[in-house]
Write an enzyme that holds these catalytic residues in place. Sequence first.
Site, PDB file in Angstrom:
ATOM      1  N   ARG A  43       0.878  -1.180   0.000  1.00 27.70           N
ATOM      2  CA  ARG A  43       0.000   0.000   0.000  1.00 27.70           C
ATOM      3  C   ARG A  43       0.915   1.230   0.000  1.00 27.70           C
ATOM      4  O   ARG A  43       1.383   1.673   1.041  1.00 27.70           O
ATOM      5  CB  ARG A  43      -0.893  -0.001   1.239  1.00 27.70           C
ATOM      6  CG  ARG A  43      -1.856   1.185   1.340  1.00 27.70           C
ATOM      7  CD  ARG A  43      -2.635   1.096   2.652  1.00 27.70           C
ATOM      8  NE  ARG A  43      -3.543   2.218   2.807  1.00 27.70           N
ATOM      9  CZ  ARG A  43      -3.222   3.396   3.344  1.00 27.70           C
ATOM     10  NH1 ARG A  43      -1.971   3.612   3.760  1.00 27.70           N
ATOM     11  NH2 ARG A  43      -4.118   4.360   3.463  1.00 27.70           N
ATOM     12  N   SER A 112     -12.494  -3.870   3.274  1.00 28.51           N
ATOM     13  CA  SER A 112     -12.584  -3.084   4.500  1.00 28.51           C
ATOM     14  C   SER A 112     -14.038  -2.936   4.917  1.00 28.51           C
ATOM     15  O   SER A 112     -14.927  -2.802   4.072  1.00 28.51           O
ATOM     16  CB  SER A 112     -11.987  -1.691   4.281  1.00 28.51           C
ATOM     17  OG  SER A 112     -10.613  -1.780   3.961  1.00 28.51           O
ATOM     18  N   LYS A 141      -3.362   6.776   8.432  1.00 27.67           N
ATOM     19  CA  LYS A 141      -4.441   7.071   7.492  1.00 27.67           C
ATOM     20  C   LYS A 141      -5.226   8.254   8.039  1.00 27.67           C
ATOM     21  O   LYS A 141      -5.921   8.140   9.044  1.00 27.67           O
ATOM     22  CB  LYS A 141      -5.353   5.852   7.312  1.00 27.67           C
ATOM     23  CG  LYS A 141      -6.303   5.979   6.144  1.00 27.67           C
ATOM     24  CD  LYS A 141      -7.114   4.710   5.944  1.00 27.67           C
ATOM     25  CE  LYS A 141      -8.055   4.871   4.750  1.00 27.67           C
ATOM     26  NZ  LYS A 141      -8.986   3.761   4.617  1.00 27.67           N
TER      27      LYS A 141
END
Length: 213
Positions: A43, A112, A141
Amino acid sequence: MNIKKNDLLLYAVTDRHWLAEGEPLAHAVREALEGGTTLVQIREKTLDEASFEAEAKELQVLCREYGVPFIVNDDVELALRIGADGVHVGQEDMEAGKVRELIGPDRILGVSAQTVEDALRAEAAGADYLGVGAVFPTGSKEDAVEVPHDTLRNICEAVSIPVVAIGGITYENAAQLKDSGIAGISVISAIFGQADIRRATEKLRARAEALFT
């Protein structure tokens, strides 16, 4: 490749911004694999497409060397192009049922979820596992929504597929998730933000085994 519950025990998500200056991502991931991480997701939000693909191919080779599943975040086309073991999508990304159509029955699909409704919808669409969080405040995040631990427990009870918790998890606070029903923990900075990545991973792996197996 079907996901096994044990594959989710210690799920490492990459983010080069946590690394020591000049440390290659592949070196950090190898250290995490040596330390016992059970799954790796790439990611990297700031890389251009070509650089992301090159990194993904390099990490995939490493993961195969260690027999650990390799997952691509969001980019379904790339996951298919390089033959990754699977892909993980968020609620704002491509719809899970469409992803399942594209990747077929044999690749891993992670989705998610923040609510029981999200979780049930993802399971029905063909998800193999759920990533639920953020279960603690997180610096990885910026737009992360915190999920109460009661909701995490309710999600685990509502679905038959395994759940991995993510968001702000550390060696110290992981014990707060002990009886939630999760299969394991997903971490970024608790591995890649540590001075000794291999040792940090070893400690987290032992912690996860004690708490979630």
